[in-house]
Structure formats: structure tokens, C-alpha cells
Design a protein around this motif. Sequence first.
Motif, mmCIF file in Angstrom:
data_model
loop_
_atom_site.group_PDB
_atom_site.id
_atom_site.type_symbol
_atom_site.label_atom_id
_atom_site.label_comp_id
_atom_site.label_asym_id
_atom_site.label_seq_id
_atom_site.Cartn_x
_atom_site.Cartn_y
_atom_site.Cartn_z
ATOM 1 N N HIS A 159 3.128 6.921 -5.749
ATOM 2 C CA HIS A 159 2.081 7.947 -5.639
ATOM 3 C C HIS A 159 1.048 7.802 -6.756
ATOM 4 O O HIS A 159 0.698 8.773 -7.449
ATOM 5 C CB HIS A 159 2.707 9.343 -5.666
ATOM 6 C CG HIS A 159 1.796 10.381 -5.078
ATOM 7 N ND1 HIS A 159 1.922 11.723 -5.356
ATOM 8 C CD2 HIS A 159 0.729 10.283 -4.237
ATOM 9 C CE1 HIS A 159 0.996 12.399 -4.723
ATOM 10 N NE2 HIS A 159 0.257 11.541 -4.026
ATOM 11 N N LEU A 160 0.533 6.577 -6.934
ATOM 12 C CA LEU A 160 -0.451 6.318 -7.975
ATOM 13 C C LEU A 160 -1.835 6.798 -7.533
ATOM 14 O O LEU A 160 -2.129 6.894 -6.350
ATOM 15 C CB LEU A 160 -0.506 4.820 -8.283
ATOM 16 C CG LEU A 160 0.790 4.198 -8.814
ATOM 17 C CD1 LEU A 160 0.647 2.688 -8.926
ATOM 18 C CD2 LEU A 160 1.159 4.790 -10.168
ATOM 19 N N ASN A 161 -2.659 7.077 -8.528
ATOM 20 C CA ASN A 161 -4.041 7.437 -8.253
ATOM 21 C C ASN A 161 -4.822 6.150 -8.013
ATOM 22 O O ASN A 161 -5.042 5.366 -8.933
ATOM 23 C CB ASN A 161 -4.617 8.217 -9.436
ATOM 24 C CG ASN A 161 -6.033 8.706 -9.185
ATOM 25 O OD1 ASN A 161 -6.937 7.941 -8.875
ATOM 26 N ND2 ASN A 161 -6.225 10.008 -9.333
ATOM 27 N N GLN A 162 -5.214 5.928 -6.776
ATOM 28 C CA GLN A 162 -5.821 4.646 -6.419
ATOM 29 C C GLN A 162 -7.136 4.402 -7.156
ATOM 30 O O GLN A 162 -7.406 3.292 -7.618
ATOM 31 C CB GLN A 162 -6.054 4.586 -4.902
ATOM 32 C CG GLN A 162 -6.490 3.216 -4.414
ATOM 33 C CD GLN A 162 -6.444 3.115 -2.895
ATOM 34 O OE1 GLN A 162 -6.082 4.067 -2.216
ATOM 35 N NE2 GLN A 162 -6.795 1.967 -2.372
ATOM 36 N N GLU A 163 -7.936 5.427 -7.307
ATOM 37 C CA GLU A 163 -9.234 5.278 -7.973
ATOM 38 C C GLU A 163 -9.051 4.892 -9.440
ATOM 39 O O GLU A 163 -9.701 3.962 -9.941
ATOM 40 C CB GLU A 163 -10.045 6.565 -7.851
ATOM 41 C CG GLU A 163 -11.438 6.464 -8.465
ATOM 42 C CD GLU A 163 -12.251 7.739 -8.293
ATOM 43 O OE1 GLU A 163 -13.330 7.827 -8.907
ATOM 44 O OE2 GLU A 163 -11.795 8.635 -7.564
ATOM 45 N N ASN A 190 -7.608 1.329 -9.759
ATOM 46 C CA ASN A 190 -8.633 0.320 -9.505
ATOM 47 C C ASN A 190 -9.571 0.171 -10.693
ATOM 48 O O ASN A 190 -9.981 -0.951 -11.043
ATOM 49 C CB ASN A 190 -9.430 0.663 -8.249
ATOM 50 C CG ASN A 190 -8.663 0.368 -6.971
ATOM 51 O OD1 ASN A 190 -7.773 -0.475 -6.961
ATOM 52 N ND2 ASN A 190 -9.000 1.057 -5.901
ATOM 53 N N LEU A 231 2.634 1.757 -3.477
ATOM 54 C CA LEU A 231 1.723 2.113 -4.561
ATOM 55 C C LEU A 231 1.199 3.542 -4.439
ATOM 56 O O LEU A 231 1.134 4.275 -5.442
ATOM 57 C CB LEU A 231 0.540 1.140 -4.591
ATOM 58 C CG LEU A 231 0.855 -0.293 -5.003
ATOM 59 C CD1 LEU A 231 -0.381 -1.172 -4.811
ATOM 60 C CD2 LEU A 231 1.324 -0.358 -6.448
ATOM 61 N N TYR A 232 0.851 3.965 -3.225
ATOM 62 C CA TYR A 232 0.071 5.193 -3.096
ATOM 63 C C TYR A 232 0.737 6.309 -2.289
ATOM 64 O O TYR A 232 0.270 7.446 -2.332
ATOM 65 C CB TYR A 232 -1.294 4.855 -2.469
ATOM 66 C CG TYR A 232 -2.011 3.762 -3.228
ATOM 67 C CD1 TYR A 232 -2.342 3.930 -4.572
ATOM 68 C CD2 TYR A 232 -2.324 2.541 -2.621
ATOM 69 C CE1 TYR A 232 -2.988 2.927 -5.292
ATOM 70 C CE2 TYR A 232 -2.966 1.539 -3.330
ATOM 71 C CZ TYR A 232 -3.298 1.729 -4.660
ATOM 72 O OH TYR A 232 -3.914 0.734 -5.362
ATOM 73 N N ASN A 233 1.803 6.021 -1.565
ATOM 74 C CA ASN A 233 2.461 7.052 -0.771
ATOM 75 C C ASN A 233 3.183 8.050 -1.670
ATOM 76 O O ASN A 233 3.760 7.686 -2.692
ATOM 77 C CB ASN A 233 3.453 6.391 0.192
ATOM 78 C CG ASN A 233 3.964 7.359 1.242
ATOM 79 O OD1 ASN A 233 4.730 8.261 0.938
ATOM 80 N ND2 ASN A 233 3.548 7.169 2.483
ATOM 81 N N ASP A 274 0.834 -1.200 0.000
ATOM 82 C CA ASP A 274 0.000 0.000 0.000
ATOM 83 C C ASP A 274 0.869 1.251 0.000
ATOM 84 O O ASP A 274 0.597 2.218 -0.721
ATOM 85 C CB ASP A 274 -0.916 -0.024 1.228
ATOM 86 C CG ASP A 274 -1.983 1.053 1.166
ATOM 87 O OD1 ASP A 274 -2.960 0.867 0.426
ATOM 88 O OD2 ASP A 274 -1.819 2.085 1.843
#
Length: 227
Positions: free
Chosen positions: A36-40, A43, A29-31, A26
Motif C-alpha cells: 500500500h505504497l504512495n505511488q506518487e 515515483n 506495491l500499491y494494493n 502493481d
Amino acid sequence: YKRADGVTKIVEGLVIQERLNPRSFDRILYNADYLHLNQELLNELMTSQQDGNPAYSSCLLLQAMPMLVDENRAAAMRKVIEVILKNGEEDHLYKYLHHVYCLLSGNILEMNYDNPVLALPACTSALTYKQDYSLAIHLAAECSMVLSPADSIQQFRRYLQLAPPCDKRVHWAHYFLAILYSRQSEATKAEDHYRQAVEKEKKLLPTFKVGWAKEEARKALPEVTNQ
């Protein structure tokens, strides 16, 4: 976020790093300090892939990796394995099937520390696809600590033979060996492995966690740890 090719590359990078912890996935991927990916959007891309798409198994795995450790995550890992086995060697992840089995094993182990033998079949499957895979041997050794301490000692020693000296789990293996030898009243060996663990720990990057093994070793060897 329009093509799934990048998902395959991200998954391959995470697998090569031999990560197991959902929190680390996590974070990477997103920090903001990492991908720093766009989680929305990510997905949306992953859920749009259908069975038969070359990146389908990678998308399933990337969805499963950051999930909380529970039966749902284990089921998601089993689904990934099912898809890879169905596709065979044409699947991008087939050559990493050993690590996917380790992800499953690690999940089961964390759910069942009171009955770790439940994680052993996945370890065995991992070693079927990559003989002498050091991570699988480390996990198998953890699973055997209660059921068969002698086997566990042999497996940890084998892991130390195979793993690079800088491997991030070397210090854990030494702490586990210290615990196992102390339970067998082999004080000299226990103390030696504890000291080796401490030395290895000094060389770790600050982001690496020592884990519960150190605390258990300290309890088992108070005369050493108090020096």
C-alpha cells in the motif's frame, strides 16, 4: 520516501519471489492488502535518483516491473541490465542479474508467443550468470516448444529436477509436458504429466493462476480431461 535504501530492499524481495507478471508487481506495491505504497511519492523518489547512486539500478527496475508488457518495458529492462553491467559487482543487483534477464525474457516471450525464439537469448544470458537457474530453464523450455520440442521436453524435465516441489511453476511444467508428449503421440506420458499437473494445482494458493497451459492440455487430451 526520502531515501532510496528502501527501494533496494523492496526490489530484492520481489526478485527473491521470482515474480515476472507486471500485474502482480502493481498489486504488491500499491494494493491496500499488500505494501500500500504512495505511488506518487514513490515515483518522485525513484525519478530523483541519478546514475552513480547506489540505488539507481533498483529504482530503474522498480519503475519497469509494473509497466505494461510491450517494447517500452523491454527497453526499460535492457537499460537496467546496461546500468548493472556498467557498475559491475558493486551494484546491488549484480547478484540478481540472472533474474533481471528472466524478466526481460518473460516480457519478450509474452510479446511474441507466435515466435518465442526471440526470448531465448535473454534466457541464455540468465543461465550465464546463474547456471541451472530453474526459472530460466522453464522459460527456455517454453521458448523451445515450437522450434525444438525434444529440447523443450528435456528442459522441462531438467526444471522439474531443479525446482522445489512447491515451486509455483511446477504445475505449468507438467501441463506443458502433457502437451508436448501428446503432440508426439506418447499418450501414456502425456496422461501421466496431466494428472501430475492437476495434483500440483490442487496445492496452489487461490492467488496463483493456472494460465493457458491447462486449457491447451485439456484440448490435447480430451479423453483424460473428460473422465
